[in-house]
Design an enzyme around this catalytic site. Structure first.
Site, PDB file in Angstrom:
ATOM      1  N   LYS A   8      -1.469   2.892   7.309  1.00  0.00           N
ATOM      2  CA  LYS A   8      -2.905   3.172   7.467  1.00  0.00           C
ATOM      3  C   LYS A   8      -3.551   2.101   8.330  1.00  0.00           C
ATOM      4  O   LYS A   8      -3.010   0.982   8.445  1.00  0.00           O
ATOM      5  CB  LYS A   8      -3.613   3.230   6.105  1.00  0.00           C
ATOM      6  CG  LYS A   8      -3.482   1.991   5.206  1.00  0.00           C
ATOM      7  CD  LYS A   8      -4.452   0.873   5.456  1.00  0.00           C
ATOM      8  CE  LYS A   8      -4.242  -0.326   4.533  1.00  0.00           C
ATOM      9  NZ  LYS A   8      -4.881  -1.564   4.987  1.00  0.00           N
ATOM     10  N   ASP A 132      -4.594  -0.620  -2.633  1.00  0.00           N
ATOM     11  CA  ASP A 132      -4.628   0.445  -1.624  1.00  0.00           C
ATOM     12  C   ASP A 132      -3.503   1.470  -1.810  1.00  0.00           C
ATOM     13  O   ASP A 132      -3.296   2.334  -0.969  1.00  0.00           O
ATOM     14  CB  ASP A 132      -4.729  -0.094  -0.187  1.00  0.00           C
ATOM     15  CG  ASP A 132      -3.600  -1.028   0.172  1.00  0.00           C
ATOM     16  OD1 ASP A 132      -2.673  -1.180  -0.641  1.00  0.00           O
ATOM     17  OD2 ASP A 132      -3.651  -1.602   1.275  1.00  0.00           O
TER      18      ASP A 132
END
Ligand code: C5P
Length: 270
Positions: A8, A132
């Protein structure tokens, strides 16, 4: 079963407040990028974890894939597996590679043992492995708040844009990076910046880690400037660093050279 856990980037990352539990409340946009590790998990008589590709620092037993397996085993009493992780995405890079591997482990175990774990439960388990991790359970563009684990969808769409990721081999500890930042509430909500004109992103889409990380590693600022000089319409650091990414409307200039760095580029697709 073989899967390709993506990484990401963070489009903006504001550190809002330090919490009594030692974490920080933040606001960020997670955006998936198809630079991926390779993860194979198969049922086996004995548990085994092996890795290849980029060397993984630390004790193998601390690997997030193993911690994800242990978590699933405790909750669902699953049999042993053999896990092989081929590491491609750099670590300590702000790209969430390890978190993605952990989330993928939970999803593969759910699949191969037909555990029927609900998405909400998978997200809850992922949050126990890292802030995350939950994003990678269903990696679609999302605003992350809380410590990064509270997710809501956002309509940012970079489909068809080109991205260049530059990793200069500098590994940054997330915990240390947080200690260098002075938390404060931003004037404008991230969602408003993202829905505004992309021309304004350059000024308004801010990663609060950049100041302290660039002060320590000035070459990273140089990479960001080079991406802008090479016609990126937006460039910034991902997560707590050290990867710098640039977004482009057209195929990025081949003249952009980043010595001693690992560079990945591609066209973003849905
Ligand atoms: O959650 P994760 O294990 O990825 O976090 C690593 C470290 O980063 C935490 O121990 C904490 O020091 C810091 N952190 C933080 N606030 C967050 C996320 C991480 O302070 N929102």
């Amino acid at each position: 079963m073989v899967v390709f856990p993506p990484c990401k980037i963070n489009l903006g990352l504001r550190i809002i407040a330090r919490r009594p539990d030692g974490y920080h409340n933040l606001e960020t946009c997670f955006y998936p990028v198809p630079w991926s590790d390779i993860l194979e998990i198969i049922p086996s008589a004995h548990f085994e974890f092996t890795s290849s590709g980029l060397p993984v620092p630390g004790h193998p037993e601390d690997n997030l894939c193993i911690r994800a397996y242990e978590l699933a085993r405790k909750e669902f009493n699953i049999p042993p597996v053999r896990i092989h992780l081929h590491k491609v995405v750099p670590m300590g890079a702000g790209l969430g590679g390890g978190s993605s591997d952990a989330a993928a482990t939970l999803k593969v175990l759910n699949e191969i043992f037909s555990l029927h774990i609900h998405r909400d439960k998978l997200i809850e388990m992922a949050a126990m492995l890292g802030s995350d991790c939950p994003f990678f359970i269903d990696p679609t563009p999302s605003i992350g708040t809380g410590r990064g684990e509270v997710l809501s969808s956002v309509s940012v769409d970079l489909t068809g844009k080109y991205i260049v990721l530059v990793n200069a081999g500098i590994s940054i500890s997330t915990a240390e990076a947080f200690r260098e930042v002075h938390p404060h509430a931003p004037d404008v909500a991230l969602r408003d910046v993202l829905s505004g004109p992309v021309a304004a992103w350059r000024k308004e889409l801010i990663n609060d880690f950049e100041d302290s990380v660039f002060a320590r590693y000035p070459s990273l600022r140089g990479i960001k400037e080079k991406l802008y000089a090479g016609n990126a319409w937006y460039a910034g650091m991902s997560g707590s660093g050290s990867t710098i990414f640039g977004l482009f409307d057209a195929v990025p200039e081949t003249a952009m050279k980043f010595p001693e760095s690992q560079v990945w580029s591609g066209k973003l697709a849905r």
